[in-house]
Structure formats: structure tokens, C-alpha cells
Design a protein around this motif. Structure first.
Motif, PDB file in Angstrom:
ATOM      1  N   MET A 122      30.711  16.498  -3.498  1.00 47.08           N
ATOM      2  CA  MET A 122      32.089  16.091  -3.764  1.00 47.08           C
ATOM      3  C   MET A 122      32.954  16.448  -2.553  1.00 47.08           C
ATOM      4  SD  MET A 122      32.062  14.860  -6.804  1.00 47.08           S
ATOM      5  CE  MET A 122      30.374  14.540  -7.324  1.00 47.08           C
ATOM      6  N   LYS A 123      33.665  15.459  -2.063  1.00 46.83           N
ATOM      7  CA  LYS A 123      34.625  15.723  -0.974  1.00 46.83           C
ATOM      8  C   LYS A 123      36.024  15.529  -1.529  1.00 46.83           C
ATOM      9  CE  LYS A 123      35.914  12.998   3.045  1.00 46.83           C
ATOM     10  NZ  LYS A 123      35.351  12.274   4.210  1.00 46.83           N
ATOM     11  N   VAL A 124      36.849  16.565  -1.371  1.00 49.60           N
ATOM     12  CA  VAL A 124      38.203  16.536  -1.911  1.00 49.60           C
ATOM     13  C   VAL A 124      39.186  16.456  -0.749  1.00 49.60           C
ATOM     14  CG1 VAL A 124      39.917  17.873  -3.205  1.00 49.60           C
ATOM     15  CG2 VAL A 124      37.526  17.820  -3.977  1.00 49.60           C
ATOM     16  N   LYS A 125      40.060  15.470  -0.802  1.00 51.75           N
ATOM     17  CA  LYS A 125      41.089  15.349   0.237  1.00 51.75           C
ATOM     18  C   LYS A 125      42.143  16.422   0.010  1.00 51.75           C
ATOM     19  CE  LYS A 125      39.899  11.498   2.444  1.00 51.75           C
ATOM     20  NZ  LYS A 125      39.626  11.448   3.876  1.00 51.75           N
ATOM     21  N   ILE A 126      42.559  17.082   1.104  1.00 51.81           N
ATOM     22  CA  ILE A 126      43.607  18.093   0.979  1.00 51.81           C
ATOM     23  C   ILE A 126      44.753  17.781   1.948  1.00 51.81           C
ATOM     24  CG2 ILE A 126      42.106  19.940   0.155  1.00 51.81           C
ATOM     25  CD1 ILE A 126      42.150  21.083   3.049  1.00 51.81           C
ATOM     26  N   ALA A 146      36.088  19.907   1.779  1.00 46.19           N
ATOM     27  CA  ALA A 146      37.465  19.420   1.829  1.00 46.19           C
ATOM     28  C   ALA A 146      37.664  18.623   3.112  1.00 46.19           C
ATOM     29  CB  ALA A 146      38.428  20.597   1.781  1.00 46.19           C
ATOM     30  N   ASP A 147      38.522  17.613   3.040  1.00 43.11           N
ATOM     31  CA  ASP A 147      38.867  16.811   4.228  1.00 43.11           C
ATOM     32  C   ASP A 147      40.382  16.793   4.367  1.00 43.11           C
ATOM     33  OD1 ASP A 147      39.107  15.030   6.320  1.00 43.11           O
ATOM     34  OD2 ASP A 147      38.167  13.328   5.300  1.00 43.11           O
ATOM     35  N   ALA A 148      40.886  17.296   5.508  1.00 42.32           N
ATOM     36  CA  ALA A 148      42.335  17.412   5.706  1.00 42.32           C
ATOM     37  C   ALA A 148      42.923  16.249   6.500  1.00 42.32           C
ATOM     38  CB  ALA A 148      42.645  18.728   6.412  1.00 42.32           C
ATOM     39  N   ASN A 149      42.083  15.421   7.076  1.00 42.69           N
ATOM     40  CA  ASN A 149      42.590  14.322   7.925  1.00 42.69           C
ATOM     41  C   ASN A 149      43.718  14.784   8.847  1.00 42.69           C
ATOM     42  OD1 ASN A 149      41.635  12.432   5.280  1.00 42.69           O
ATOM     43  ND2 ASN A 149      41.114  11.658   7.313  1.00 42.69           N
ATOM     44  N   SER A 150      43.490  15.893   9.530  1.00 35.95           N
ATOM     45  CA  SER A 150      44.414  16.349  10.597  1.00 35.95           C
ATOM     46  C   SER A 150      45.775  16.836  10.099  1.00 35.95           C
ATOM     47  CB  SER A 150      44.671  15.218  11.606  1.00 35.95           C
ATOM     48  OG  SER A 150      43.478  14.823  12.206  1.00 35.95           O
ATOM     49  N   ILE A 174      34.785  22.147   6.175  1.00 43.27           N
ATOM     50  CA  ILE A 174      36.110  21.552   6.130  1.00 43.27           C
ATOM     51  C   ILE A 174      36.157  20.505   7.237  1.00 43.27           C
ATOM     52  CG2 ILE A 174      37.091  23.476   7.492  1.00 43.27           C
ATOM     53  CD1 ILE A 174      39.785  22.742   6.049  1.00 43.27           C
ATOM     54  N   GLU A 175      36.572  19.298   6.843  1.00 46.19           N
ATOM     55  CA  GLU A 175      36.566  18.170   7.773  1.00 46.19           C
ATOM     56  C   GLU A 175      37.937  18.021   8.417  1.00 46.19           C
ATOM     57  OE1 GLU A 175      35.182  14.636   5.780  1.00 46.19           O
ATOM     58  OE2 GLU A 175      35.638  13.343   7.478  1.00 46.19           O
ATOM     59  N   GLN A 176      37.923  17.921   9.726  1.00 40.93           N
ATOM     60  CA  GLN A 176      39.098  17.614  10.559  1.00 40.93           C
ATOM     61  C   GLN A 176      40.382  18.293  10.071  1.00 40.93           C
ATOM     62  OE1 GLN A 176      38.440  15.528  13.313  1.00 40.93           O
ATOM     63  NE2 GLN A 176      40.445  16.060  14.124  1.00 40.93           N
ATOM     64  N   LEU A 207      33.877  17.650  12.443  1.00 44.24           N
ATOM     65  CA  LEU A 207      34.856  16.778  13.092  1.00 44.24           C
ATOM     66  C   LEU A 207      34.628  15.323  12.689  1.00 44.24           C
ATOM     67  CD1 LEU A 207      35.265  18.347  16.644  1.00 44.24           C
ATOM     68  CD2 LEU A 207      36.875  18.425  14.715  1.00 44.24           C
ATOM     69  N   ASP A 208      35.739  14.644  12.447  1.00 39.40           N
ATOM     70  CA  ASP A 208      35.754  13.213  12.149  1.00 39.40           C
ATOM     71  C   ASP A 208      36.603  12.544  13.237  1.00 39.40           C
ATOM     72  OD1 ASP A 208      36.402  10.663  11.177  1.00 39.40           O
ATOM     73  OD2 ASP A 208      36.920  11.290   9.173  1.00 39.40           O
ATOM     74  N   GLU A 209      37.927  12.512  13.046  1.00 41.04           N
ATOM     75  CA  GLU A 209      38.840  11.795  13.937  1.00 41.04           C
ATOM     76  C   GLU A 209      38.668  12.122  15.419  1.00 41.04           C
ATOM     77  OE1 GLU A 209      39.587  12.770  10.873  1.00 41.04           O
ATOM     78  OE2 GLU A 209      41.397  11.817  10.082  1.00 41.04           O
ATOM     79  N   SER A 210      38.297  13.345  15.767  1.00 42.08           N
ATOM     80  CA  SER A 210      38.261  13.756  17.175  1.00 42.08           C
ATOM     81  C   SER A 210      37.089  13.189  17.977  1.00 42.08           C
ATOM     82  CB  SER A 210      38.192  15.290  17.283  1.00 42.08           C
ATOM     83  OG  SER A 210      39.379  15.869  16.808  1.00 42.08           O
ATOM     84  N   ILE A 218      28.975  17.097  12.412  1.00 39.49           N
ATOM     85  CA  ILE A 218      29.746  15.919  12.824  1.00 39.49           C
ATOM     86  C   ILE A 218      29.582  14.798  11.806  1.00 39.49           C
ATOM     87  CG2 ILE A 218      29.981  14.080  14.572  1.00 39.49           C
ATOM     88  CD1 ILE A 218      29.551  16.171  16.727  1.00 39.49           C
ATOM     89  N   ASN A 219      30.724  14.203  11.457  1.00 38.65           N
ATOM     90  CA  ASN A 219      30.780  12.998  10.633  1.00 38.65           C
ATOM     91  C   ASN A 219      30.731  11.826  11.606  1.00 38.65           C
ATOM     92  OD1 ASN A 219      32.063  10.617   9.751  1.00 38.65           O
ATOM     93  ND2 ASN A 219      33.472  11.683   8.377  1.00 38.65           N
ATOM     94  N   ILE A 220      29.690  11.001  11.502  1.00 35.91           N
ATOM     95  CA  ILE A 220      29.591   9.823  12.375  1.00 35.91           C
ATOM     96  C   ILE A 220      30.087   8.599  11.621  1.00 35.91           C
ATOM     97  CG2 ILE A 220      28.048   8.331  13.712  1.00 35.91           C
ATOM     98  CD1 ILE A 220      26.250  10.687  14.246  1.00 35.91           C
ATOM     99  N   LYS A 221      31.094   7.945  12.187  1.00 33.83           N
ATOM    100  CA  LYS A 221      31.549   6.654  11.670  1.00 33.83           C
ATOM    101  C   LYS A 221      31.278   5.626  12.760  1.00 33.83           C
ATOM    102  CE  LYS A 221      35.212   8.317   8.593  1.00 33.83           C
ATOM    103  NZ  LYS A 221      36.669   8.542   8.440  1.00 33.83           N
ATOM    104  N   ILE A 222      30.583   4.556  12.390  1.00 32.51           N
ATOM    105  CA  ILE A 222      30.146   3.578  13.387  1.00 32.51           C
ATOM    106  C   ILE A 222      31.344   2.995  14.136  1.00 32.51           C
ATOM    107  CG2 ILE A 222      28.850   1.444  13.751  1.00 32.51           C
ATOM    108  CD1 ILE A 222      27.493   2.054  10.946  1.00 32.51           C
TER     109      ILE A 222
HETATM  110 MG   LIG Z   1      37.491  12.318   7.318  1.00 34.41          MG
END
Ligand SMILES: [Mg+2]
Ligand SMILES: O=C(O)CCC(=O)c1ccccc1C(=O)O
Length: 368
Positions: free
Chosen positions: A161-165, A188-192, A213-215, A238-241, A260-264
Motif C-alpha cells: 500500500m502506498k499512501v500519498k502524504i 508513503a509518497d510526498a511528491n516533493s 518514503i518516496e520523493q 527517488l521518483d521526480e528527481s 529508485i522508482n523507474i517511470k518509463i
Molecule cells: Mg511518486
């Protein structure tokens, strides 16, 4: 191989329920689809993950359309390409615009695999027949709403489970989640949404035994993340970075993250995603595949990538039905007990449904 014709489509699909992150709320999903045709009539498909607004990164579906129409498609149309790995080389003179580049690169990978008669996963060097997936849960109105959703997804079998914070929806929320679900794999994912000055708040998250904890910090930062990682026990992902192999190399060297979260789309395509995957494998950095609320074509690409060996943590590629009443592919992406069975048909392995695609197309243009 050669792409002889390209169709660009602007799509609009209604989401089943709104999705809220620290930077904004998605109600509808507007995005681009790209179909790359060869002279034999085969089609490869790519999906742009750029959003309607530049809030995750600087790209939008309109900047993607512009880059594709005015630079990228003219560069690749009718050009002899040895292998999809060469696409990023051809486009390397264009700075950034990774999501735009990735849209056609993905279509060319799909076309290549279809020409060879092999699944895209195999073409990429993947070997898994099944992949584990988790789910990303947006910011809710109340903690009760969040707990109810988690319960539902746990029962459906999702593996993480990933919870946005965001500030004001963080420590207390995660405390309640942990209290009700002491043993679930949770992150948790903070999106910066935070800065180094928030370090004492971020330290409090260590209590909840999060996978990561993501980004947490700025979307362009790897320096402050390295400082933060020394101060907290929770692994930083890290995601966005991370936009490239070079970004990943530097972040690993600095100790800015442990995962690392890889997004294509974010890294400019499957070839770069694979390079980052290989680098992380070498450095014992686990990776997982992020999501951008994709429709079926993008989802299919994520599944193929996730078959590579260092995708050892469940990704964000949930079932089509979590987002859409009706997806653009046959069959839709299905999740059983938190697992997706990797298709064995050539290319992305899911058939684009041209009727459904037509229904959700706002505008289209053909380039030949
Ligand atoms: Mg993210
Ligand atoms: O379900 C998904 O596709 C992932 C959802 C998600 O977390 C997300 C959605 C939109 C923008 C950024 C992110 C993110 O991973 O940060």
C-alpha cells in the motif's frame, strides 16, 4: 526497421474516482496515444504520460504534441532504425522532453517486438511470467475513508500500500494506518511536498516501519535528499528527481536514496529505463515501476518493463478497473492476488481496442 506512418491521438477519459496528490487532483485523464505503422501494416503503440498541467514535471500533453509534431516525428519518420535502442540516440540532440520522446520510443519498441513475433518483455530481456503489484492511494477527505480503501485493497490482494502524504496529512495519518494494519507492506509518497526544514517531522515517520518514503524533498533535488537520508532510518526512494542514467548514478554515489522508482516516461523511454535498471542492479539498489495513472497502452509497457530481474519491489501498476470503467485494450489489465500475468502475445501483448480508442479520441492527426 522503418516507421512509415504515425497517428497521434489526443485522448480524454473519465476516471472512476478523483486521484489527489500533494500537487493537485486528477478528475479526467487527458493524454496522447501514438501509433507507429510500418509498411507491412503492423502497428506499435505508445502512451504519453504527460498530464494536462505541468505539476508533476514541466511537460504537458500539448508540449508533447508540439515536440512530437515539430521535431521528433520528422526525425524518425521513414528513417532506417537498426534497433529501438537507437531511438534515444537519434533524439539525443533534443534536450529534456523525456515524456514526448518516450511516447514514440515505446511505440517503436512495441513495433519491433511485433515484427520479431516476440513479447515486448522478452525483447527487453525480461523473464518473469508474473509480476507483483501494489497500489497508490491518493489523499482522502478523512482518515476513515483512507482506512476503508486500504482494507478493500488488502482484501483484493495488492502486495503493497502506498499512501500519498502532504503537510497536514502525514504523521497522524500514517500512525492510524499502522495502528489498523500493523503488518502490511506500507510506504508513503510526498511528491516533493517537504523541505529540509521539515526534518523533525520526517523523522517521526521512522516509527511506522515504512518500506520507504518516496520523493520527500524538491523535485529537482539530490543533495538535500542525501542529507535527509543520513538523518532518517526509512529508506528514501527517488521518483521526480531521476530523469536519466546519469541522474541515477549521481544519486547513488551521493547516497540520496536507497531505492529508485523507474517511470518509463520520466526517463525518456524503455532503453534508458533498462540502463537505469542495470545500474541499480550493479549497485544493489532495488527498483520498482512507478505509475502515472496510465490507460491500457502505458500500463502494458509498465508490465513488460517490470519483468526485468531487479524489479524486486511491487510497483504501482494496478488493475485497469481501479481507474477506468472501460480501458483501451483487450483484455484489460487484471490483478489476481496482487499479481499480473505477463502476456505472451507479440509486442505489448494486449490488443488496442480501436472502437474504444475512437470513443475517447478528442482529436487525431496522421503523419506520413
Ligand atoms: Mg511518486
Ligand atoms: O496509480 C498510479 O498510476 C500511480 C499513482 C501515483 O502515485 C502518481 C500519480 C500521478 C502522478 C504521480 C504519481 C507518483 O507516483 O508520484
Amino acid at each position: 526497421m522503418k516507421v512509415t506512418e504515425v497517428v497521434l491521438r489526443q485522448m480524454k477519459m473519465k476516471m472512476k474516482s478523483p486521484f489527489t496528490t500533494s500537487f493537485g487532483t486528477f478528475q479526467d485523464k487527458e493524454f496522447l496515444l501514438l501509433e507507429a505503422r510500418d509498411e507491412t501494416g503492423l502497428s506499435g503503440w505508445g502512451e504519453s504520460v504527460a498530464f494536462h498541467s505541468p505539476w508533476y514535471n514541466e511537460e504537458t500533453l500539448k508540449t508533447n504534441w508540439h515536440m512530437l509534431e515539430d521535431f521528433i516525428i520528422p526525425n524518425l519518420l521513414k528513417k532506417e532504425i537498426e534497433h529501438p535502442d537507437d531511438v534515444s540516440e537519434v533524439l539525443s540532440y533534443i534536450r529534456k522532453n523525456n515524456m514526448a520522446k518516450s511516447t514514440i520510443e515505446g511505440a517503436i519498441w512495441d513495433l519491433y517486438a511485433k515484427q520479431k513475433g516476440i513479447p515486448l518483455a522478452k525483447a527487453l530481456g525480461g523473464s518473469a511470467n508474473q509480476i507483483e503489484v501494489g497500489i497508490s492511494i491518493g489523499i482522502q477527505n478523512t482518515i476513515e475513508d483512507l482506512l476503508r480503501l486500504i482494507e478493500e485493497y488488502v482484501n483484493e490482494g495488492y502486495k503493497r500500500m502506498k499512501v500519498k502524504i502532504k503537510p497536514g496529512w502525514d504523521v497522524e495519518v500514517m500512525r492510524e494506518v499502522r495502528k489498523h494494519f500493523p503488518n502490511i507492506p506500507l510506504m508513503a509518497d510526498a511528491n516533493s511536498a517537504y523541505r529540509l526544514k521539515d526534518i523533525s517531522l520526517l523523522k517521526q515517520l521512522d516509527e511506522f516501519n515504512l518500506m520507504m518514503i518516496e520523493q520527500p524533498l524538491a523535485s529537482d533535488d539530490i543533495i538535500d535528499h542525501a542529507i535527509l537520508q543520513k538523518e532518517i532510518n526509512t529508506p528514501i526512494c527517488l521518483d521526480e528527481s531521476i530523469h536519466s542514467y546519469e541522474d541515477a548514478r549521481k544519486a547513488i554515489e551521493l547516497g540520496s536514496c536507497k531505492i529508485i522508482n523507474i517511470k518509463i516516461g520520466r526517463v525518456g523511454g524503455l532503453t534508458e529505463a533498462k540502463r537505469i535498471h542495470d545500474l541499480c542492479l550493479e549497485h544493489h539498489i532495488p527498483v520498482w515501476c512507478g505509475g502515472m495513472l496510465e490507460a491500457g497502452i502505458g500500463r502494458a509497457h509498465n508490465i513488460a518493463l517490470t519483468t526485468l530481474s531487479n524489479f524486486v519491489m511491487p510497483g504501482d501498476t494496478a488493475a485497469s478497473s481501479r481507474y477506468w470503467e472501460e480501458d483501451l485494450i483487450d483484455p484489460a489489465v487484471e490483478v489476481e492476488n496482487g499479481m499480473i500475468t505477463v502476456p505472451e502475445k507479440p509486442g505489448i501483448g494486449y490488443a488496442p481496442n480501436l472502437e474504444t480508442i475512437k470513443k475517447f479520441t478528442v482529436y487525431e492527426k496522421t503523419y506520413s
